[in-house]
Write an enzyme that holds these catalytic residues in place. Structure first.
Site, PDB file in Angstrom:
ATOM      1  N   ASP A  75      -6.602  37.655  36.476  1.00  0.00           N
ATOM      2  CA  ASP A  75      -6.540  36.911  37.657  1.00  0.00           C
ATOM      3  C   ASP A  75      -5.312  36.227  38.373  1.00  0.00           C
ATOM      4  O   ASP A  75      -5.580  35.566  37.918  1.00  0.00           O
ATOM      5  CB  ASP A  75      -8.322  36.849  38.517  1.00  0.00           C
ATOM      6  CG  ASP A  75      -8.849  35.871  37.945  1.00  0.00           C
ATOM      7  OD1 ASP A  75      -8.437  35.272  36.971  1.00  0.00           O
ATOM      8  OD2 ASP A  75      -9.427  35.075  38.533  1.00  0.00           O
ATOM      9  N   GLU A 132     -11.260  34.225  36.278  1.00  0.00           N
ATOM     10  CA  GLU A 132     -11.496  33.158  35.305  1.00  0.00           C
ATOM     11  C   GLU A 132     -11.090  31.691  36.635  1.00  0.00           C
ATOM     12  O   GLU A 132     -11.120  30.964  36.203  1.00  0.00           O
ATOM     13  CB  GLU A 132      -9.750  32.916  34.902  1.00  0.00           C
ATOM     14  CG  GLU A 132      -9.919  31.537  33.339  1.00  0.00           C
ATOM     15  CD  GLU A 132      -9.235  30.481  34.416  1.00  0.00           C
ATOM     16  OE1 GLU A 132      -9.113  28.772  34.376  1.00  0.00           O
ATOM     17  OE2 GLU A 132      -8.210  30.982  35.286  1.00  0.00           O
TER      18      GLU A 132
END
Length: 369
Positions: A75, A132
């Protein structure tokens, strides 16, 4: 000339993958899993509505024992459409684009390194996290479980400027203070109400004092509440960002946050953690894993230092568990979370070579870690 690893990074960058966008993340996950399979991994997923976490395994080849765990994420902080204003480009040693440095180049370098490995190696496990950038709220349990069975944890976050490793991290917590009051007409019957916004303001004054005398950062990042000026506010909340250098300070401040109670009759106050990454303090007696990584790097002519970092990542979790951990093994560059984000072409080649020798030369370690 475009190398296979640069071509892979180009594909990953063009597949924009913001946190919390399951459709965009799924599209990139398909590409990553295809490349991981080609590199020799078997692939699995831990599904979540906001984006699946990817788990890759390469069986050991003549090196028994616990696996090496690589931690990374796919991400980014950039919404879909960012490529329009921040396009992929290569200019000499500089590659630009959303997510190239944090941390798609790390994934590309790892897959290239694994594909090139020719020799004995331990089992490799790779966890590629989908959230994350917001503290891994759905991935922390997976990270903990994988770390407990690993001989060493290698983080593929960006390094310090210049390429040095990260050997510790500040604790990072996102907390929300939620206040419930009682709505009433603000002019005709204000005493019948309990103003949630006023209560929240008083609670935030308390919070300001929690870090006094401690090396603690407390930032009020968001405040939301109420609805109309002629209505006593019935709801309010504030989101806090907290950073800790010491586990004792972390425990004390988080305990005091949890103990907050309303000042006003008929108001209630509740504190919850949105994400929590514990403080990973470097070992004052030295870091055997970082020393080993540096020694292996020296065999291919690379010089690596290491020191703690202020930013947080999933290695906070593994380091705080006491598992041997180093981070910063992604390629050097700069501008994480900034419009000028870039990664070094030479740095990608350096890290690919380093990861390849670490896979074959990090374990076994005489005397353990």
């Amino acid at each position: 000339m475009t190398t296979p690893v640069i071509a892979a990074l180009h594909r990953y960058t063009r597949a924009e993958s913001p946190t919390g966008d399951p459709r965009a993340l799924a599209a990139l996950a398909e590409t990553l899993e295809s490349d991981a399979t080609e590199a020799g991994f078997s692939t699995a997923r831990e599904p979540h509505p906001t984006g699946d976490h990817l788990i890759w395994t390469l069986p050991a080849r003549d090196v028994p024992g616990e696996p090496i765990l690589f931690l990374t994420h796919y991400d980014t902080v950039w919404p879909v459409g960012t490529l329009g204003a921040m396009p992929w480009s290569v200019d000499g040693d500089v590659i630009r684009g959303p997510g190239v440095y944090d941390t798609k180049a790390g994934i590309a370098a790892l897959l290239a390194a694994v594909a090139a490995v020719d020799g004995p190696h331990p089992e490799l496990r790779v966890v590629v996290v989908a959230d994350e950038e917001i503290g891994s709220p759905t991935a922390t349990g997976l990270v903990e479980a994988e770390a407990r069975r690993a001989a060493a944890v290698l983080g593929l976050e960006p390094p310090h400027p210049g390429g040095d490793l990260k050997t510790g991290r500040r604790g990072s917590t996102r907390a929300r203070i939620e206040v419930t009051g009682v709505e009433a007409h603000a002019a005709l019957d204000p005493e019948a109400g309990a103003n949630a916004i006023d209560e929240l303001v008083d609670q935030l004054l308390r919070v300001r004092e929690l870090g006094a005398g401690r090396p603690v950062l407390i930032n009020t990042g968001t405040i939301t509440g109420g609805g109309r000026t002629n209505v006593v506010a019935g709801q309010a909340y504030a989101d806090l960002g907290l950073r800790f250098a010491d586990p004792e300070d972390e425990r004390a401040v988080l305990g005091e946050l949890a103990a907050l109670r309303a000042i006003r009759d008929r108001a209630t106050v509740y504190t919850r953690l949105l994400s929590h990454r514990p403080t990973w303090r470097p070992d004052p007696a030295g870091d055997p894993l970082a020393a080993r990584v540096a020694a292996v790097a020296a065999t291919i002519g690379q010089s690596l230092g290491g020191r703690p970092a202020d930013g947080a990542a999933d290695t906070n979790t593994t380091g705080a568990l006491g598992r041997p951990t180093v981070d910063g093994l992604a390629p050097r560059g700069g501008g994480a979370h900034a419009r000028g984000e870039w990664v070094s072409v030479a740095g990608i080649a350096e890290r690919t070579a380093l990861l390849q020798v670490l896979i074959t030369g990090l374990l076994p370690i005489t005397g353990g870690l």
